[in-house]
Every structure is written in structure tokens, then in C-alpha cells.
Design a protein around this motif. Structure first.
Motif, PDB file in Angstrom:
ATOM      1  N   GLU A 195       0.834  -1.204   0.000  1.00  0.00           N
ATOM      2  CA  GLU A 195       0.000   0.000   0.000  1.00  0.00           C
ATOM      3  C   GLU A 195       0.876   1.265   0.000  1.00  0.00           C
ATOM      4  O   GLU A 195       0.580   2.239  -0.698  1.00  0.00           O
ATOM      5  CB  GLU A 195      -0.942   0.035   1.209  1.00  0.00           C
ATOM      6  CG  GLU A 195      -1.972  -1.075   1.241  1.00  0.00           C
ATOM      7  CD  GLU A 195      -1.428  -2.356   1.872  1.00  0.00           C
ATOM      8  OE1 GLU A 195      -0.423  -2.311   2.615  1.00  0.00           O
ATOM      9  OE2 GLU A 195      -2.008  -3.421   1.597  1.00  0.00           O
ATOM     10  N   LYS A 196       1.942   1.207   0.767  1.00  0.00           N
ATOM     11  CA  LYS A 196       2.856   2.357   0.824  1.00  0.00           C
ATOM     12  C   LYS A 196       3.556   2.530  -0.525  1.00  0.00           C
ATOM     13  O   LYS A 196       3.755   3.650  -0.991  1.00  0.00           O
ATOM     14  CB  LYS A 196       3.880   2.166   1.942  1.00  0.00           C
ATOM     15  CG  LYS A 196       4.749   3.382   2.183  1.00  0.00           C
ATOM     16  CD  LYS A 196       5.634   3.201   3.416  1.00  0.00           C
ATOM     17  CE  LYS A 196       6.457   4.431   3.678  1.00  0.00           C
ATOM     18  NZ  LYS A 196       7.311   4.288   4.864  1.00  0.00           N
ATOM     19  N   LEU A 197       3.918   1.417  -1.160  1.00  0.00           N
ATOM     20  CA  LEU A 197       4.541   1.485  -2.485  1.00  0.00           C
ATOM     21  C   LEU A 197       3.566   2.100  -3.491  1.00  0.00           C
ATOM     22  O   LEU A 197       3.955   2.962  -4.281  1.00  0.00           O
ATOM     23  CB  LEU A 197       4.983   0.096  -2.950  1.00  0.00           C
ATOM     24  CG  LEU A 197       5.576   0.034  -4.364  1.00  0.00           C
ATOM     25  CD1 LEU A 197       6.854   0.865  -4.452  1.00  0.00           C
ATOM     26  CD2 LEU A 197       5.833  -1.415  -4.766  1.00  0.00           C
ATOM     27  N   ALA A 198       2.307   1.694  -3.441  1.00  0.00           N
ATOM     28  CA  ALA A 198       1.305   2.251  -4.353  1.00  0.00           C
ATOM     29  C   ALA A 198       1.136   3.750  -4.118  1.00  0.00           C
ATOM     30  O   ALA A 198       1.057   4.535  -5.071  1.00  0.00           O
ATOM     31  CB  ALA A 198      -0.022   1.517  -4.178  1.00  0.00           C
ATOM     32  N   LYS A 199       1.099   4.145  -2.856  1.00  0.00           N
ATOM     33  CA  LYS A 199       0.991   5.571  -2.516  1.00  0.00           C
ATOM     34  C   LYS A 199       2.208   6.332  -3.034  1.00  0.00           C
ATOM     35  O   LYS A 199       2.089   7.422  -3.603  1.00  0.00           O
ATOM     36  CB  LYS A 199       0.867   5.739  -1.003  1.00  0.00           C
ATOM     37  CG  LYS A 199       0.813   7.168  -0.539  1.00  0.00           C
ATOM     38  CD  LYS A 199       0.741   7.263   0.987  1.00  0.00           C
ATOM     39  CE  LYS A 199       0.797   8.703   1.442  1.00  0.00           C
ATOM     40  NZ  LYS A 199       0.750   8.821   2.906  1.00  0.00           N
ATOM     41  N   ALA A 200       3.389   5.741  -2.855  1.00  0.00           N
ATOM     42  CA  ALA A 200       4.628   6.388  -3.299  1.00  0.00           C
ATOM     43  C   ALA A 200       4.638   6.550  -4.812  1.00  0.00           C
ATOM     44  O   ALA A 200       4.991   7.618  -5.330  1.00  0.00           O
ATOM     45  CB  ALA A 200       5.834   5.573  -2.832  1.00  0.00           C
ATOM     46  N   LYS A 201       4.254   5.524  -5.523  1.00  0.00           N
ATOM     47  CA  LYS A 201       4.242   5.592  -6.982  1.00  0.00           C
ATOM     48  C   LYS A 201       3.223   6.624  -7.480  1.00  0.00           C
ATOM     49  O   LYS A 201       3.480   7.362  -8.428  1.00  0.00           O
ATOM     50  CB  LYS A 201       3.972   4.215  -7.586  1.00  0.00           C
ATOM     51  CG  LYS A 201       5.179   3.291  -7.455  1.00  0.00           C
ATOM     52  CD  LYS A 201       4.979   2.052  -8.303  1.00  0.00           C
ATOM     53  CE  LYS A 201       6.224   1.224  -8.323  1.00  0.00           C
ATOM     54  NZ  LYS A 201       7.267   1.764  -9.172  1.00  0.00           N
ATOM     55  N   ALA A 202       2.063   6.677  -6.826  1.00  0.00           N
ATOM     56  CA  ALA A 202       1.038   7.657  -7.208  1.00  0.00           C
ATOM     57  C   ALA A 202       1.546   9.081  -6.969  1.00  0.00           C
ATOM     58  O   ALA A 202       1.331   9.978  -7.797  1.00  0.00           O
ATOM     59  CB  ALA A 202      -0.244   7.405  -6.430  1.00  0.00           C
ATOM     60  N   MET A 203       2.231   9.287  -5.848  1.00  0.00           N
ATOM     61  CA  MET A 203       2.755  10.615  -5.540  1.00  0.00           C
ATOM     62  C   MET A 203       3.823  11.025  -6.561  1.00  0.00           C
ATOM     63  O   MET A 203       3.801  12.141  -7.081  1.00  0.00           O
ATOM     64  CB  MET A 203       3.347  10.672  -4.133  1.00  0.00           C
ATOM     65  CG  MET A 203       3.776  12.070  -3.738  1.00  0.00           C
ATOM     66  SD  MET A 203       4.709  12.123  -2.212  1.00  0.00           S
ATOM     67  CE  MET A 203       6.286  11.544  -2.773  1.00  0.00           C
ATOM     68  N   VAL A 204       4.730  10.128  -6.878  1.00  0.00           N
ATOM     69  CA  VAL A 204       5.793  10.425  -7.838  1.00  0.00           C
ATOM     70  C   VAL A 204       5.200  10.691  -9.220  1.00  0.00           C
ATOM     71  O   VAL A 204       5.609  11.624  -9.914  1.00  0.00           O
ATOM     72  CB  VAL A 204       6.838   9.282  -7.859  1.00  0.00           C
ATOM     73  CG1 VAL A 204       7.771   9.420  -9.040  1.00  0.00           C
ATOM     74  CG2 VAL A 204       7.632   9.289  -6.556  1.00  0.00           C
ATOM     75  N   TYR A 205       4.215   9.892  -9.603  1.00  0.00           N
ATOM     76  CA  TYR A 205       3.555  10.113 -10.890  1.00  0.00           C
ATOM     77  C   TYR A 205       2.908  11.499 -10.922  1.00  0.00           C
ATOM     78  O   TYR A 205       3.036  12.242 -11.895  1.00  0.00           O
ATOM     79  CB  TYR A 205       2.508   9.029 -11.151  1.00  0.00           C
ATOM     80  CG  TYR A 205       1.755   9.236 -12.438  1.00  0.00           C
ATOM     81  CD1 TYR A 205       2.331   8.886 -13.658  1.00  0.00           C
ATOM     82  CD2 TYR A 205       0.488   9.810 -12.441  1.00  0.00           C
ATOM     83  CE1 TYR A 205       1.658   9.098 -14.853  1.00  0.00           C
ATOM     84  CE2 TYR A 205      -0.196  10.027 -13.620  1.00  0.00           C
ATOM     85  CZ  TYR A 205       0.387   9.672 -14.827  1.00  0.00           C
ATOM     86  OH  TYR A 205      -0.272   9.892 -16.005  1.00  0.00           O
ATOM     87  N   SER A 206       2.239  11.841  -9.845  1.00  0.00           N
ATOM     88  CA  SER A 206       1.584  13.154  -9.739  1.00  0.00           C
ATOM     89  C   SER A 206       2.613  14.298  -9.823  1.00  0.00           C
ATOM     90  O   SER A 206       2.389  15.282 -10.520  1.00  0.00           O
ATOM     91  CB  SER A 206       0.804  13.232  -8.431  1.00  0.00           C
ATOM     92  OG  SER A 206       0.308  14.515  -8.235  1.00  0.00           O
ATOM     93  N   LEU A 207       3.713  14.144  -9.106  1.00  0.00           N
ATOM     94  CA  LEU A 207       4.755  15.173  -9.143  1.00  0.00           C
ATOM     95  C   LEU A 207       5.343  15.306 -10.538  1.00  0.00           C
ATOM     96  O   LEU A 207       5.548  16.418 -11.030  1.00  0.00           O
ATOM     97  CB  LEU A 207       5.860  14.860  -8.129  1.00  0.00           C
ATOM     98  CG  LEU A 207       5.490  15.015  -6.659  1.00  0.00           C
ATOM     99  CD1 LEU A 207       6.593  14.454  -5.772  1.00  0.00           C
ATOM    100  CD2 LEU A 207       5.217  16.462  -6.324  1.00  0.00           C
ATOM    101  N   ASN A 208       5.607  14.187 -11.172  1.00  0.00           N
ATOM    102  CA  ASN A 208       6.185  14.224 -12.517  1.00  0.00           C
ATOM    103  C   ASN A 208       5.208  14.789 -13.532  1.00  0.00           C
ATOM    104  O   ASN A 208       5.591  15.590 -14.390  1.00  0.00           O
ATOM    105  CB  ASN A 208       6.650  12.829 -12.952  1.00  0.00           C
ATOM    106  CG  ASN A 208       7.902  12.417 -12.238  1.00  0.00           C
ATOM    107  OD1 ASN A 208       8.675  13.235 -11.785  1.00  0.00           O
ATOM    108  ND2 ASN A 208       8.101  11.113 -12.113  1.00  0.00           N
ATOM    109  N   SER A 209       3.956  14.391 -13.464  1.00  0.00           N
ATOM    110  CA  SER A 209       2.939  14.894 -14.403  1.00  0.00           C
ATOM    111  C   SER A 209       2.644  16.365 -14.159  1.00  0.00           C
ATOM    112  O   SER A 209       2.423  17.114 -15.103  1.00  0.00           O
ATOM    113  CB  SER A 209       1.649  14.092 -14.279  1.00  0.00           C
ATOM    114  OG  SER A 209       1.889  12.752 -14.627  1.00  0.00           O
ATOM    115  N   GLY A 210       2.612  16.749 -12.913  1.00  0.00           N
ATOM    116  CA  GLY A 210       2.303  18.132 -12.557  1.00  0.00           C
ATOM    117  C   GLY A 210       3.377  19.111 -12.963  1.00  0.00           C
ATOM    118  O   GLY A 210       3.115  20.308 -13.111  1.00  0.00           O
TER     119      GLY A 210
END
Length: 135
Positions: free
Chosen positions: A117-132
Motif C-alpha cells: 500500500e505504501k509502495l502504491a501511494k509512493a508511486k502515485a505521488m511520484v507520478y503526480s509530481l512528474n505529471s504536474g
């Protein structure tokens, strides 16, 4: 009797005397910076070094809102800096760098395997930062 007609020049001197020129920065001694740093380290031991000396000095060197001819008291500066640090804790900012490292690391890493779950949260955050940050 009060005159209905006022001459703007009658009040010009009063207004000019009230204006105070302040450049917006007062000196902060190295000792004062050390005091602020020590207090931050006591209150926020995990995250106190996040704030740069330049940022701490910029906050501490500002004019006092109640009297712009003097510098803010150290206690007031400490209160302002503490609010920033409390906000960082409430929003989970200190943990974000660990999440970035987890997301960019191998999916076979012990922390990733033990806490998907933490890995999924981390990947979502990184994706958001990169896309943003795309433009």
C-alpha cells in the motif's frame, strides 16, 4: 465652525510625517540564528534542518507588524517558523522524500514487498509530481 472646504495641503505635512521608510530587512546576529536553530531542533528533531539559514534569516529579519521601525521579536519569528514546521508535519511533508526513494527503488526492496500500500501511494505521488511539472 468647521469649514466644508478642506485644503489638501493643510494635511500633507501630517501624512508625510507618519510615513516611515523601511527597507524590509533588519540584521540578525549569528547568535540569534543559533538560538532559533536550537529551538527548532528541540521542537522538530526529525525535520528541523529542512529550513535553510537563508529562509530562517529572511523570516527573522522582517519588520515587526506592530512597529515597522523595529525587527520582529525572536519569539514572534519562532512562532512563524513553528507554524511552517507544524504544517509540514500535518501534511506529511517530511516523509515525502522517503516515498520518492521508495517509488524510484526496486519493487523487490524489503519495504516495497512488506508494505505494498505504501509502495502504491509512493508511486502515485511520484507520478503526480512528474505529471504536474510537465509544461
Amino acid at each position: 465652525a468647521i469649514s466644508d472646504v478642506a485644503n489638501d495641503d493643510d494635511f500633507k505635512d501630517a501624512v508625510e510625517e507618519e510615513e516611515v521608510e523601511v527597507d524590509g530587512a533588519f540584521p540578525v546576529s549569528p547568535e540569534e540564528l543559533s538560538i532559533i536553530r536550537a529551538e527548532l531542533a528541540c521542537e522538530f528533531p526529525e525535520d528541523y534542518d529542512y529550513l535553510s539559514d537563508a529562509y530562517v534569516l529572511s523570516v527573522a529579519s522582517k519588520p515587526y507588524s506592530k512597529d515597522p521601525t523595529v525587527r520582529r521579536p525572536l519569539e514572534y519569528s519562532m512562532e512563524k517558523l513553528s507554524h511552517v514546521m507544524e504544517w509540514r508535519q500535518e501534511e506529511g511533508a517530511p516523509e515525502m522524500i522517503d516515498l520518492v526513494a521508495l517509488a524510484n527503488g526496486p519493487e523487490s526492496a524489503p519495504e516495497a514487498v512488506e508494505n505494498p500500500e505504501k509502495l502504491a501511494k509512493a508511486k502515485a505521488m511520484v507520478y503526480s509530481l512528474n505529471s504536474g511539472s510537465m509544461y
